[in-house]
Design an enzyme around this catalytic site. Structure first.
Site, PDB file in Angstrom:
ATOM      1  N   HIS A 126      21.475  -3.951  26.618  1.00  0.00           N
ATOM      2  CA  HIS A 126      22.045  -2.659  26.180  1.00  0.00           C
ATOM      3  C   HIS A 126      23.049  -2.922  25.051  1.00  0.00           C
ATOM      4  O   HIS A 126      24.166  -3.370  25.291  1.00  0.00           O
ATOM      5  CB  HIS A 126      22.735  -1.993  27.369  1.00  0.00           C
ATOM      6  CG  HIS A 126      23.076  -0.541  27.154  1.00  0.00           C
ATOM      7  ND1 HIS A 126      23.036   0.077  25.923  1.00  0.00           N
ATOM      8  CD2 HIS A 126      23.447   0.437  28.041  1.00  0.00           C
ATOM      9  CE1 HIS A 126      23.382   1.353  26.049  1.00  0.00           C
ATOM     10  NE2 HIS A 126      23.631   1.595  27.331  1.00  0.00           N
ATOM     11  N   ASN A 167      30.311   7.997  23.278  1.00  0.00           N
ATOM     12  CA  ASN A 167      31.469   7.198  23.683  1.00  0.00           C
ATOM     13  C   ASN A 167      32.414   6.878  22.528  1.00  0.00           C
ATOM     14  O   ASN A 167      33.063   5.836  22.497  1.00  0.00           O
ATOM     15  CB  ASN A 167      31.025   5.931  24.419  1.00  0.00           C
ATOM     16  CG  ASN A 167      30.358   6.277  25.732  1.00  0.00           C
ATOM     17  OD1 ASN A 167      30.920   7.016  26.534  1.00  0.00           O
ATOM     18  ND2 ASN A 167      29.151   5.791  25.939  1.00  0.00           N
ATOM     19  N   THR A 184      21.492   6.581  33.887  1.00  0.00           N
ATOM     20  CA  THR A 184      22.562   6.337  34.856  1.00  0.00           C
ATOM     21  C   THR A 184      22.530   7.404  35.944  1.00  0.00           C
ATOM     22  O   THR A 184      22.535   8.594  35.647  1.00  0.00           O
ATOM     23  CB  THR A 184      23.917   6.337  34.119  1.00  0.00           C
ATOM     24  OG1 THR A 184      23.960   5.181  33.289  1.00  0.00           O
ATOM     25  CG2 THR A 184      25.091   6.302  35.090  1.00  0.00           C
ATOM     26  N   TYR A 200      28.872   0.927  23.907  1.00  0.00           N
ATOM     27  CA  TYR A 200      29.320  -0.068  24.900  1.00  0.00           C
ATOM     28  C   TYR A 200      29.625  -1.397  24.209  1.00  0.00           C
ATOM     29  O   TYR A 200      29.634  -1.478  22.974  1.00  0.00           O
ATOM     30  CB  TYR A 200      28.285  -0.175  26.028  1.00  0.00           C
ATOM     31  CG  TYR A 200      28.169   1.146  26.770  1.00  0.00           C
ATOM     32  CD1 TYR A 200      29.257   1.641  27.500  1.00  0.00           C
ATOM     33  CD2 TYR A 200      27.027   1.930  26.693  1.00  0.00           C
ATOM     34  CE1 TYR A 200      29.191   2.878  28.145  1.00  0.00           C
ATOM     35  CE2 TYR A 200      26.955   3.162  27.339  1.00  0.00           C
ATOM     36  CZ  TYR A 200      28.042   3.633  28.057  1.00  0.00           C
ATOM     37  OH  TYR A 200      27.981   4.851  28.683  1.00  0.00           O
TER      38      TYR A 200
HETATM   39  C1  8OZ Z   1      25.279   8.659  30.886  1.00  0.00           C
HETATM   40  C2  8OZ Z   1      26.294   8.491  31.806  1.00  0.00           C
HETATM   41  C3  8OZ Z   1      26.804   7.238  32.016  1.00  0.00           C
HETATM   42  C4  8OZ Z   1      26.323   6.158  31.322  1.00  0.00           C
HETATM   43  C5  8OZ Z   1      24.381   5.253  28.237  1.00  0.00           C
HETATM   44  C6  8OZ Z   1      24.618   3.985  30.254  1.00  0.00           C
HETATM   45  O1  8OZ Z   1      24.698   6.251  27.587  1.00  0.00           O
HETATM   46  C7  8OZ Z   1      24.772   5.155  29.657  1.00  0.00           C
HETATM   47  C8  8OZ Z   1      25.301   6.327  30.395  1.00  0.00           C
HETATM   48  C9  8OZ Z   1      24.787   7.587  30.187  1.00  0.00           C
HETATM   49  O2  8OZ Z   1      23.763   4.323  27.721  1.00  0.00           O
END
Ligand code: 8OZ
Length: 367
Positions: A178, A238, A25, A183
């Protein structure tokens, strides 16, 4: 015995070597449209056997960060067309990463400033990146999500299908779904985020249902041999967690085996962090064996903190592809540097997420 630098095949994709640029990203697509500098950036890195684009939103609702690109509007497809053309002109291959962030978003990024969506109304204990009017990035807590209604799920599957079609229209060689890093699809898989009591929650089969529906939709649209998937069995990224990831991922991988995917991309350990987590053990060899035993023939791609030495060992041990993330930010010619065993440029974290050419297209290649 093959090496990191030998050609290989991943589904329909003929790759010049086994080195893959992992999705990264970079927050440089205002209004979700890739710019000319993004074509330069990827073309500079086209000696990788395969480039995987940064996460690319399949819909407005799928957006979770400032200035990340999309594949749901004509001008976005147009922007990507210049990127894929530049990569192909440089002799490379590129797939795009189809991304729905689910609950990892902020109301300011959502349609009508609404709540982000997830399997359940459980806030992710994490932050997202917003960019202010001066272009300065800041990290802010994600907003409280609302639980998706059962009758909204077919629309999300359709968004993945449309985005896969848009990817082909934009000239990509394929897509990576993904399903990692906390996510949307990972949220449905894992017990920490999915408390549903309908056909998409509870049992392992139910929690894997949305992911497999998405895979089937994308494969029927563009072919399994141009479709890959990214998984992260134990990452805490996350704020995600599952109570029992080994049987969950062995089920997912056995199911994926029959979909004839081009590749399976596995993040080992904590994304961008430790490869071993004392409180989250996982047997990757057993997971791979579950996939192969079920007839899975896709390329097995490993990721997370690989050095040249580790990558050599992984390929000797049967990995088909090794993806490198952060090293590709600062080393456009990473393939050549790996071949020579260095030296490597250091990346500047201040320009990872947002900005212009500085820290993006200005890292030097070896002379
Ligand atoms: C870092 C910052 C924002 C998004 C991921 C798409 O961890 C990301 C992401 C990584 O898969």
């Amino acid at each position: 015995m093959s090496t990191l630098f030998d050609p290989t095949q991943a589904g329909a994709l003929s790759l010049a070597n086994r080195i893959v640029m992992a999705p990264l990203t970079r927050n440089r697509s205002p209004n979700a449209v890739p710019q000319a500098i993004t074509a330069t950036y990827y073309a500079q890195r086209a000696t990788a056997g395969l480039l995987i684009s940064e996460g690319t939103a399949i819909s407005h609702q799928a957006q979770g960060y400032a200035d990340v690109p999309g594949l749901y509007a004509p001008e976005q497809v147009e922007g990507w067309r210049a990127v894929t053309a530049a990569v192909h002109a440089a002799g490379g291959k590129i797939v795009t990463q189809l991304w729905h962030v689910g609950r990892v978003s902020h109301t300011s990024l959502q349609p009508g400033q609404g709540a982000p969506v997830g399997p359940s109304a459980i806030t992710a204990q994490t932050k997202t990146v917003l960019i202010d009017a001066n272009g300065t990035p800041s990290f802010v807590p994600t907003s409280e999500p609302r639980a998706l209604a059962l009758d909204e799920l077919p629309g999300i599957v359709a968004d993945y299908r449309r985005a896969a079609r848009a990817a082909m229209d934009a000239g990509f060689d394929g897509v990576e779904i993904h399903a990692a890093n906390g996510y949307l699809l990972d949220q449905f898989l894992k017990t920490g985020a999915n408390h549903r009591t309908d056909a998409y929650g509870g049992s392992i089969e139910n929690r894997a249902r949305l992911l497999l529906e998405v895979v089937d939709a994308v494969c029927s649209e563009i072919g399994g041999d141009r479709t890959g998937i990214r998984l992260s069995p134990v990452t805490p990224a996350n704020g995600i967690v599952d109570a029992d990831p080994q049987p969950l991922f062995e089920h997912v991988l056995r199911q994926l085996a029959s979909r004839r995917l081009a590749f399976v991309h596995v993040i080992e350990g904590s994304t961008g962090g430790p490869r071993e987590l004392a409180d989250r053990p996982f047997d990757y060899a057993a997971a791979k064996a579950a996939y192969r035993d079920a007839g899975g023939q896709g390329a097995w791609m490993v990721n997370n903190g690989y050095t040249r030495e580790m990558a050599d060992a992984a390929v000797s041990a049967g990995a088909d592809l090794v993806s490198f993330g952060r090293p590709f930010i600062a080393n456009p010619d990473l393939v050549e540097r790996l071949r020579r065993n260095g030296p490597y440029n250091e990346g500047n974290r201040a320009t990872y997420y947002g900005g212009g050419e500085a820290g993006y297209t200005d890292y030097p290649a070896l002379g």
